[in-house]
Scaffold this active site. Structure first.
Site, PDB file in Angstrom:
ATOM      1  N   GLU A  22       0.580  -0.759   0.092  1.00  0.00           N
ATOM      2  CA  GLU A  22       0.013  -0.040  -0.588  1.00  0.00           C
ATOM      3  C   GLU A  22       1.038   1.073  -0.014  1.00  0.00           C
ATOM      4  OE1 GLU A  22      -2.260  -2.683   2.715  1.00  0.00           O
ATOM      5  OE2 GLU A  22      -0.424  -2.287   2.415  1.00  0.00           O
ATOM      6  N   CYS A  49      -2.504  -4.010   7.566  1.00  0.00           N
ATOM      7  CA  CYS A  49      -2.092  -4.018   9.025  1.00  0.00           C
ATOM      8  C   CYS A  49      -2.621  -2.956   9.506  1.00  0.00           C
ATOM      9  CB  CYS A  49      -0.970  -4.108   8.880  1.00  0.00           C
ATOM     10  SG  CYS A  49       0.668  -3.037   8.489  1.00  0.00           S
TER      11      CYS A  49
END
Length: 344
Positions: free
Chosen positions: A46, A71
Site C-alpha cells: 500500500e 495491517c
C-alpha cells in the site's frame, strides 16, 4: 484484484515470512498507482502504491485494491490502515482477511470506523492460494511442506547405488534435463528451506543451492539421525546456513546448526516446530524415496511437484505413490510435470 495478485507474486523469495501483497489504486476507471511488498522489513504494498501516485489529491476520490487486508499494527513498518485513513481513500477493496492474529479484521474495522467504504472477498480463493504458505505459517505455526521428485516413466526415482559403479550411477541418476533443473533452481530461490535425508546426502552429495538461477539460496536442512555423514560433503561446506536434525548432541559451528530431536516421540512435528521458530515459512523436501514415503504417510505435506521423464531405469529405487488434488499439469521439454495439493 487480478492485477494485485500479479504484482504480489513479484515478491516471491524476498518477503517471507511476510505475505505476498500487491496493491492497485484506481481513479475514474484509470490506474493511477501500483505497488507490491518488495522486501521483508521494507515498505508494504500500500505504501509503495501510494508513493507511485503523482497527484496525491486524487486519493480522496480513488479506490484502493489490495489482495490482503491492510495491517493495523506496528511491526517492521507502520500500520498501512493508518496511511489509508490519513490519505482519506474513498473506498478499499480487499481480497481476503489477514489470518494473522494481530490483524484479523482489525485493519478493516479501522478503515470502516474512519468512514472508508470497504468491500471484502473479491477473488478470495485466488488471494488465499498465493498466500497458502503464509496462511499455514500463521495459523498452524508450521512451515508449508512441498515435496518434489523426478521419476522415470516406469516408476523409479533413482538407480540403486549399491549395485552400480560410481560412474554408472552418475550417468543414470539425472532423470530430468537442464531446463527442468533451471526451473527447480528458480523455485529454490522462492522457498525458505530445502531438505534431504541421510541416504540422499550420502549417495548424491547435493549442494542444495540455487546456482542455476539468480537469487537467494534456501536454508539447507538435513536429517542425519546418528550423525554418520562424512564432513567433506557439500552440505557441510558452510557456504549457506544449514540445519541438521539429529538425536545426538553436537556444538554448532559457523552456518551449521545441530538440533536434537526425540525420535521416540512425534519427531516430525517437533522438527516442523523448530523450523517455524527459525522463521522458515516454506520447506521443499527432495527425498529420497524412503524419507518421502515417511512424509506422505505422516500427512504433514501440503503440496507435491512430480516430474515424470521418458527415461527408464531397469533396477533401482521405486518412486513414492502419492494422491492429491491435481492443480497443474504441463509438458516441459518432453517431461510431464504435475502439481498436487494434499487432500487431507
Amino acid at each position: 484484484m487480478q492485477r494485485c495478485i500479479e504484482l504480489a507474486l513479484n515478491g516471491a523469495g524476498s518477503v517471507s515470512p511476510n505475505p505476498l501483497v500487491g496493491c492497485v489504486i484506481v481513479h475514474n476507471q484509470t490506474i493511477i498507482g501500483e505497488g507490491w511488498h518488495q522486501q521483508f522489513g521494507q515498505a508494504h504494498a500500500e505504501v509503495n502504491a501510494i508513493e507511485s501516485v503523482k497527484n496525491k489529491s486524487l486519493l480522496k476520490e480513488a479506490t484502493l485494491y489490495v489482495n490482503l487486508e491492510p495491517c493495523n499494527h506496528f511491526g517492521k513498518t507502520p500500520p498501512c490502515a493508518d496511511l489509508l485513513v490519513t490519505h482519506q481513500l474513498k473506498s478499499v477493496v480487499v481480497g481476503m482477511v489477514d489470518p494473522y492474529e494481530k490483524v484479523a479484521g482489525n485493519g478493516i474495522k479501522k478503515l470502516q470506523d474512519a468512514g472508508i467504504e470497504v468491500t471484502l472477498g473479491v477473488l478470495e480463493n485466488e488471494c488465499k492460494f498465493i498466500n497458502r504458505r503464509f496462511i499455514k505459517f500463521v495459523t498452524q505455526q508450521k512451515p508449508y511442506v512441498i515435496l518434489k521428485w523426478a521419476q522415470t516413466w516406469n516408476g523409479y526415482i533413482a538407480p540403486d547405488a549399491t549395485k552400480l559403479s560410481a560412474e554408472d550411477f552418475e550417468n543414470q541418476r539425472h532423470i530430468t534435463d537442464r531446463i527442468v533443473q533451471k526451473l527447480v533452481h528458480k523455485w529454490r530461490t522462492q522457498e525458505d528451506a530445502i531438505m534431504v535425508a541421510t541416504n540422499t546426502a550420502l549417495f548424491d552429495n547435493p549442494a542444495l543451492n540455487a546456482r542455476e538461477w539468480p537469487g537467494r539460496n534456501p536454508v539447507r536442512v538435513l536429517l542425519d539421525k546418528n550423525l554418520r555423514l562424512p564432513a567433506d560433503l557439500k552440505l557441510f561446506d558452510k557456504s549457506t546456513p544449514t540445519v541438521v536434525f539429529t538425536q545426538e548432541q553436537k556444538p554448532n559451528e559457523e552456518n551449521l546448526t545441530f538440533i536434537q530431536l526425540d525420535f521416540s516421540k512425534n519427531w516430525l512435528d517437533e522438527m516442523l516446530t523448530h523450523l517455524y521458530k527459525l522463521n522458515i515459512q516454506s520447506l521443499i523436501i527432495e527425498g529420497g524415496s524412503q524419507f518421502l514415503n515417511v512424509i506422505i504417510e505422516s500427512k504433514i505435506w501440503d503440496e507435491a511437484i512430480v516430474f515424470s521423464s521418458p527415461k527408464t531405469i531397469n533396477d533401482g529405487i521405486k518412486a513414492p505413490l502419492i494422491y492429491g488434488n491435481k492443480i497443474q499439469q504441463e509438458d516441459i521439454d518432453g517431461i510431464n510435470m504435475q502439481v498436487l495439493l494434499a487432500a487431507h
